[in-house]
Design a protein around this motif. Sequence first.
Motif, PDB file in Angstrom:
ATOM      1  N   MET A 292       0.843  -1.184   0.000  1.00 54.66           N
ATOM      2  CA  MET A 292       0.000   0.000   0.000  1.00 54.66           C
ATOM      3  C   MET A 292       0.889   1.248   0.000  1.00 54.66           C
ATOM      4  N   LYS A 293       0.577   2.172  -0.859  1.00 52.40           N
ATOM      5  CA  LYS A 293       1.351   3.404  -0.966  1.00 52.40           C
ATOM      6  C   LYS A 293       0.822   4.445   0.022  1.00 52.40           C
ATOM      7  N   THR A 294       1.738   5.044   0.793  1.00 51.49           N
ATOM      8  CA  THR A 294       1.374   6.112   1.724  1.00 51.49           C
ATOM      9  C   THR A 294       1.271   7.417   0.950  1.00 51.49           C
ATOM     10  N   ILE A 295       0.181   8.154   1.161  1.00 52.98           N
ATOM     11  CA  ILE A 295       0.032   9.433   0.466  1.00 52.98           C
ATOM     12  C   ILE A 295       0.508  10.564   1.359  1.00 52.98           C
ATOM     13  N   GLY A 296       0.875  11.671   0.727  1.00 50.60           N
ATOM     14  CA  GLY A 296       1.306  12.848   1.461  1.00 50.60           C
ATOM     15  C   GLY A 296       2.733  13.221   1.156  1.00 50.60           C
ATOM     16  N   LYS A 297       3.265  14.121   1.976  1.00 47.27           N
ATOM     17  CA  LYS A 297       4.632  14.615   1.848  1.00 47.27           C
ATOM     18  C   LYS A 297       5.223  14.775   3.236  1.00 47.27           C
ATOM     19  N   LYS A 298       6.530  14.883   3.292  1.00 50.60           N
ATOM     20  CA  LYS A 298       7.217  15.053   4.569  1.00 50.60           C
ATOM     21  C   LYS A 298       7.441  16.521   4.925  1.00 50.60           C
ATOM     22  N   TYR A 299       7.391  17.403   3.936  1.00 49.03           N
ATOM     23  CA  TYR A 299       7.660  18.834   4.153  1.00 49.03           C
ATOM     24  C   TYR A 299       6.462  19.655   3.700  1.00 49.03           C
ATOM     25  N   TRP A 300       6.004  20.557   4.567  1.00 48.97           N
ATOM     26  CA  TRP A 300       4.837  21.387   4.275  1.00 48.97           C
ATOM     27  C   TRP A 300       5.074  22.824   4.733  1.00 48.97           C
ATOM     28  N   ILE A 301       4.489  23.762   4.001  1.00 45.34           N
ATOM     29  CA  ILE A 301       4.471  25.171   4.407  1.00 45.34           C
ATOM     30  C   ILE A 301       3.023  25.659   4.329  1.00 45.34           C
ATOM     31  N   ILE A 302       2.596  26.350   5.363  1.00 42.92           N
ATOM     32  CA  ILE A 302       1.313  27.061   5.343  1.00 42.92           C
ATOM     33  C   ILE A 302       1.685  28.545   5.426  1.00 42.92           C
ATOM     34  N   PRO A 303       1.581  29.290   4.320  1.00 45.69           N
ATOM     35  CA  PRO A 303       2.146  30.638   4.282  1.00 45.69           C
ATOM     36  C   PRO A 303       1.303  31.739   4.902  1.00 45.69           C
ATOM     37  N   ASP A 304      -0.005  31.643   4.908  1.00 47.87           N
ATOM     38  CA  ASP A 304      -0.838  32.781   5.308  1.00 47.87           C
ATOM     39  C   ASP A 304      -1.591  32.491   6.591  1.00 47.87           C
ATOM     40  N   CYS A 305      -0.920  32.689   7.710  1.00 39.15           N
ATOM     41  CA  CYS A 305      -1.545  32.458   9.015  1.00 39.15           C
ATOM     42  C   CYS A 305      -1.671  33.788   9.748  1.00 39.15           C
ATOM     43  N   GLU A 306      -2.756  33.942  10.461  1.00 41.85           N
ATOM     44  CA  GLU A 306      -2.980  35.111  11.310  1.00 41.85           C
ATOM     45  C   GLU A 306      -4.109  34.768  12.263  1.00 41.85           C
ATOM     46  N   LEU A 307      -3.761  34.473  13.494  1.00 43.30           N
ATOM     47  CA  LEU A 307      -4.744  34.048  14.480  1.00 43.30           C
ATOM     48  C   LEU A 307      -5.702  35.200  14.773  1.00 43.30           C
ATOM     49  N   PRO A 308      -6.994  35.033  14.452  1.00 41.40           N
ATOM     50  CA  PRO A 308      -7.950  36.110  14.700  1.00 41.40           C
ATOM     51  C   PRO A 308      -8.351  36.166  16.169  1.00 41.40           C
ATOM     52  N   PRO A 309      -8.853  37.309  16.627  1.00 36.26           N
ATOM     53  CA  PRO A 309      -9.410  37.362  17.977  1.00 36.26           C
ATOM     54  C   PRO A 309     -10.666  36.487  18.041  1.00 36.26           C
ATOM     55  N   GLU A 310     -11.155  36.232  19.244  1.00 36.00           N
ATOM     56  CA  GLU A 310     -12.305  35.332  19.398  1.00 36.00           C
ATOM     57  C   GLU A 310     -13.537  35.825  18.666  1.00 36.00           C
ATOM     58  N   GLY A 311     -13.760  37.131  18.585  1.00 31.56           N
ATOM     59  CA  GLY A 311     -14.888  37.667  17.838  1.00 31.56           C
ATOM     60  C   GLY A 311     -16.216  37.513  18.544  1.00 31.56           C
ATOM     61  N   LYS A 312     -17.299  37.577  17.741  1.00 31.24           N
ATOM     62  CA  LYS A 312     -18.656  37.558  18.273  1.00 31.24           C
ATOM     63  C   LYS A 312     -19.300  36.190  18.077  1.00 31.24           C
TER      64      LYS A 312
END
Length: 120
Positions: free
Chosen positions: A1-21
Amino acid sequence: MKTIGKKYWIIPDCELPPEGKGVLKGHESVIIVNDSDKEAHIKVTLLFTDNEPYNNIEWVVKPHRVRCFRMNNIKDLNGYEVKKETQYAIKLVSNTKIVVQYGRLDNRQENLAFYTTLGY
């Protein structure tokens, strides 16, 4: 069985928002699927615009499992607290192939926004 995916990842656009309403609280999540036969050990590095990278975070996902890590949960970040409304990126390096999805719920407005995307 072939494992899917990759070993290296980048998530470029992160910005934790405040809790909000409302009942649902603003947050970011990194969802990881480990389709392999071995435990995934993932080294996490947070990259910032004006600060040095933070790389003292490690996540573990058991074989053939999915796990969600919340960026506003200091337990998921080994005690580190991401500052809200600060731009950053996430670099993930795994010992086995994984699939990574990122999600953000931003409800600073009445019409909340939720989106997900795969990392690169």
